[in-house]
Design an enzyme around this catalytic site. Sequence first.
Site, PDB file in Angstrom:
ATOM      1  N   ARG A 270       0.850  -1.187   0.000  1.00  0.00           N
ATOM      2  CA  ARG A 270       0.000   0.000   0.000  1.00  0.00           C
ATOM      3  C   ARG A 270       0.887   1.238   0.000  1.00  0.00           C
ATOM      4  NH1 ARG A 270      -2.390   3.143   4.547  1.00  0.00           N
ATOM      5  NH2 ARG A 270      -3.873   4.554   3.568  1.00  0.00           N
TER       6      ARG A 270
ATOM      7  N   ASN B 222      -7.652   1.737   9.455  1.00  0.00           N
ATOM      8  CA  ASN B 222      -6.401   1.963  10.183  1.00  0.00           C
ATOM      9  C   ASN B 222      -6.726   1.908  11.665  1.00  0.00           C
ATOM     10  OD1 ASN B 222      -5.356   2.468   7.674  1.00  0.00           O
ATOM     11  ND2 ASN B 222      -4.948   4.652   8.023  1.00  0.00           N
TER      12      ASN B 222
ATOM     13  N   HIS C 256      -3.124  10.937   0.567  1.00  0.00           N
ATOM     14  CA  HIS C 256      -2.609  10.749   1.931  1.00  0.00           C
ATOM     15  C   HIS C 256      -2.108  12.106   2.414  1.00  0.00           C
ATOM     16  CE1 HIS C 256      -1.193   7.452   4.866  1.00  0.00           C
ATOM     17  NE2 HIS C 256      -0.890   8.599   5.453  1.00  0.00           N
TER      18      HIS C 256
ATOM     19  N   GLU D 126       7.442  10.805  10.396  1.00  0.00           N
ATOM     20  CA  GLU D 126       6.198  10.698  11.161  1.00  0.00           C
ATOM     21  C   GLU D 126       5.606  12.095  11.396  1.00  0.00           C
ATOM     22  OE1 GLU D 126       4.195   8.296  11.752  1.00  0.00           O
ATOM     23  OE2 GLU D 126       2.903   9.357  13.174  1.00  0.00           O
ATOM     24  N   TRP D 127       5.305  12.787  10.287  1.00  0.00           N
ATOM     25  CA  TRP D 127       4.572  14.050  10.320  1.00  0.00           C
ATOM     26  C   TRP D 127       5.150  15.035  11.340  1.00  0.00           C
ATOM     27  CZ3 TRP D 127       2.340  13.821   5.870  1.00  0.00           C
ATOM     28  CH2 TRP D 127       1.843  12.613   5.385  1.00  0.00           C
TER      29      TRP D 127
ATOM     30  N   GLU E 102      -3.715  -0.177   7.910  1.00  0.00           N
ATOM     31  CA  GLU E 102      -2.604   0.207   8.786  1.00  0.00           C
ATOM     32  C   GLU E 102      -2.826  -0.372  10.169  1.00  0.00           C
ATOM     33  OE1 GLU E 102      -1.648   4.397   9.141  1.00  0.00           O
ATOM     34  OE2 GLU E 102      -1.990   4.724   6.998  1.00  0.00           O
TER      35      GLU E 102
ATOM     36  N   ASN F  60      -6.929   8.861   2.655  1.00  0.00           N
ATOM     37  CA  ASN F  60      -6.469   8.264   3.898  1.00  0.00           C
ATOM     38  C   ASN F  60      -6.912   9.150   5.054  1.00  0.00           C
ATOM     39  OD1 ASN F  60      -4.578   6.436   5.533  1.00  0.00           O
ATOM     40  ND2 ASN F  60      -3.864   8.480   6.102  1.00  0.00           N
ATOM     41  N   GLU F  61      -7.674   8.564   5.986  1.00  0.00           N
ATOM     42  CA  GLU F  61      -8.021   9.233   7.247  1.00  0.00           C
ATOM     43  C   GLU F  61      -8.485  10.677   7.053  1.00  0.00           C
ATOM     44  OE1 GLU F  61      -4.772   8.843   9.988  1.00  0.00           O
ATOM     45  OE2 GLU F  61      -4.985   6.679  10.107  1.00  0.00           O
TER      46      GLU F  61
ATOM     47  N   TYR G  68      -5.061   1.613  15.627  1.00  0.00           N
ATOM     48  CA  TYR G  68      -3.861   1.647  16.468  1.00  0.00           C
ATOM     49  C   TYR G  68      -4.139   1.528  17.962  1.00  0.00           C
ATOM     50  CZ  TYR G  68      -1.159   3.218  12.408  1.00  0.00           C
ATOM     51  OH  TYR G  68      -0.543   3.287  11.185  1.00  0.00           O
TER      52      TYR G  68
HETATM   53  C1  GBH Z   1      -1.700   7.009  10.574  1.00  0.00           C
HETATM   54  O1  GBH Z   1      -2.419   7.895  11.366  1.00  0.00           O
HETATM   55  C2  GBH Z   1      -1.307   7.677   9.299  1.00  0.00           C
HETATM   56  O2  GBH Z   1      -2.131   7.281   8.233  1.00  0.00           O
HETATM   57  C3  GBH Z   1       0.136   7.448   8.956  1.00  0.00           C
HETATM   58  O3  GBH Z   1       0.520   8.336   7.958  1.00  0.00           O
HETATM   59  C4  GBH Z   1       0.985   7.569  10.200  1.00  0.00           C
HETATM   60  O4  GBH Z   1       2.346   7.527   9.946  1.00  0.00           O
HETATM   61  C5  GBH Z   1       0.606   6.441  11.123  1.00  0.00           C
HETATM   62  O5  GBH Z   1      -0.751   6.472  11.397  1.00  0.00           O
HETATM   63  C6  GBH Z   1       1.351   6.439  12.438  1.00  0.00           C
HETATM   64  O6  GBH Z   1       1.031   7.562  13.199  1.00  0.00           O
HETATM   65  O7  GBH Z   1      -7.520  14.539  16.334  1.00  0.00           O
HETATM   66  O8  GBH Z   1      -8.224  14.139  14.100  1.00  0.00           O
HETATM   67  O9  GBH Z   1      -5.919  14.630  14.532  1.00  0.00           O
HETATM   68  C7  GBH Z   1      -3.079   7.233  12.415  1.00  0.00           C
HETATM   69  C8  GBH Z   1      -2.954   7.949  13.644  1.00  0.00           C
HETATM   70  C9  GBH Z   1      -4.594   8.707  15.049  1.00  0.00           C
HETATM   71  C10 GBH Z   1      -3.368  10.254  13.654  1.00  0.00           C
HETATM   72  C11 GBH Z   1      -5.478   9.794  15.463  1.00  0.00           C
HETATM   73  C12 GBH Z   1      -4.271  11.353  14.122  1.00  0.00           C
HETATM   74  C13 GBH Z   1      -5.573  12.109  15.978  1.00  0.00           C
HETATM   75  C14 GBH Z   1      -6.843  12.325  15.228  1.00  0.00           C
HETATM   76  N1  GBH Z   1      -3.979   8.959  13.800  1.00  0.00           N
HETATM   77  N2  GBH Z   1      -4.774  11.041  15.443  1.00  0.00           N
HETATM   78  S1  GBH Z   1      -7.140  14.026  15.044  1.00  0.00           S
END
Ligand code: GBH
Length: 448
Positions: free
Chosen positions: A77, A291, A121, A407-408, A353, A165-166, A293
């Site tokens: 992916r 996704n 993404h 990681e952002w 994910e 994505n998300e 976690y």
């Molecule tokens: C993923 O985000 C991403 O798709 C990926 O790019 C990233 O590297 C990976 O996880 C690891 O972090 O309050 O709306 O901001 C999943 C993790 C969890 C990120 C919830 C944003 C807060 C939601 N997400 N988090 S918000």
Amino acid sequence: MIVKAFPQDFVWGVSTSAYQVEGAWNEDGKGESIWDRFCHTPYRIANGDTGDIACDHYHRMPEDVALMKELGVKGYRFSIAWTRIFPDGKGKVNPKGLDFYDRLVDELGKAGILANATLNHWDLPQALQDLGGWANRDTTDRFAEYARVMFDRLGDRVALWATHNEPVVVTSGYLGGSMAPGLADASVAYRVAHHLNLAHGKAVQVFRQGGYPGKIGIVLDLQNYIPESDSEADVLATQRMLDHSHHLFLDPIFKRQYPQGLMEWLGTIAPQPQEGDMEIISTPIDFLGLNYYFTLKVRYEPWGGLLKAAARPFSAPMWSQTEMGWGVHPEGLTAILLKLRNHYGNPDIYITENGTAAPDQPDEHGFVQDRERIAYLRRHLIAAHDAIQQGVNLRGYFVWSFMDNFEWALGYRPRFGIVRVDYATQKRIPKLSAYWYREVIRQNAVWE
Ligand code: GBH
């Protein structure tokens, strides 16, 4: 020992995204994205890190695919950088950008690895942000144009497509916090959410009209939210959190409506669909990407922002929080999968994910014995297997991530890879978890 065997044809994959691994941020005609802009703005990203070089995947793609093959991976992916295709968000297509993804899917094809491509993404062209970004309804048409170009070029070889994505994280980029574009205006955030949904629906319609051979869906992050207590206030606060992060996207797509409670709560800032929008958004999809976690416990909190809710990580007994401060709770994954079975028509699902960042300790050869990560992945696979036993249509699982990456807002410190990246040399060194995963794939099973 109990063998937890997975269905035949289960897709065992790994995941990355364009901005997090590609680098080459301004090469071969690529335009600037909102993440380029964000990272080049002082004090936005930990340590001043940027995705300018990242894992240099843009130049090392063939070796990376070869390593995936060596590890026995069945699916990859990745995401497409919109700005490589439309440097200015619209107008002329950049052929060199298209060529890169063309070579990638060919390389995957030669390696016998299924291609799973995400169109968005998070790396919106800055040129479109300058016109209002996702707050501007026109962006939905730009997205559909971009989708059509990608379907036309790669549609014969990509098995699984995802629109976004998300999208909740894109929405949060307009609500304040640490995500691009870094705006804070609740009065536009829910318009943004609606436009993301609409753009999704338009792209799905383009896909249907083109009669392409693959399947199309969307990737949502659905973390597990549970109330801190059974008090009415905590239960309602949890409902608002769920409405915001799950139902704002699930309900329009699967039920052709926005969650009523949230609409009332938001009042004038709620999404305002135009005539016909909900029909477009609810165009049937082929699969849902999930996704997952962590689990959060939610309580009513009068100072808890718009939703008047506060959340803290919850870890199951025997687990501590991850390096990200996330709560480890594998049963939460089973719960989310069952929710999708029970309330959203039991769709085909891919876990797109799942994974964890652990403070990896490399030895002098750069080798990492990441037993924590193996335990995390193993437990979540067992939780996924439980859901399959209960009738969930789970078709595949993609580890986040194939390799350590950007990681952002946290930069390069958190390492999610099953392959270590030594950024100084760009050397890839599979971790113990990569060899463990290879064995899981080979056996098509995990053991309890
Ligand atoms: C993923 O985000 C991403 O798709 C990926 O790019 C990233 O590297 C990976 O996880 C690891 O972090 O309050 O709306 O901001 C999943 C993790 C969890 C990120 C919830 C944003 C807060 C939601 N997400 N988090 S918000």
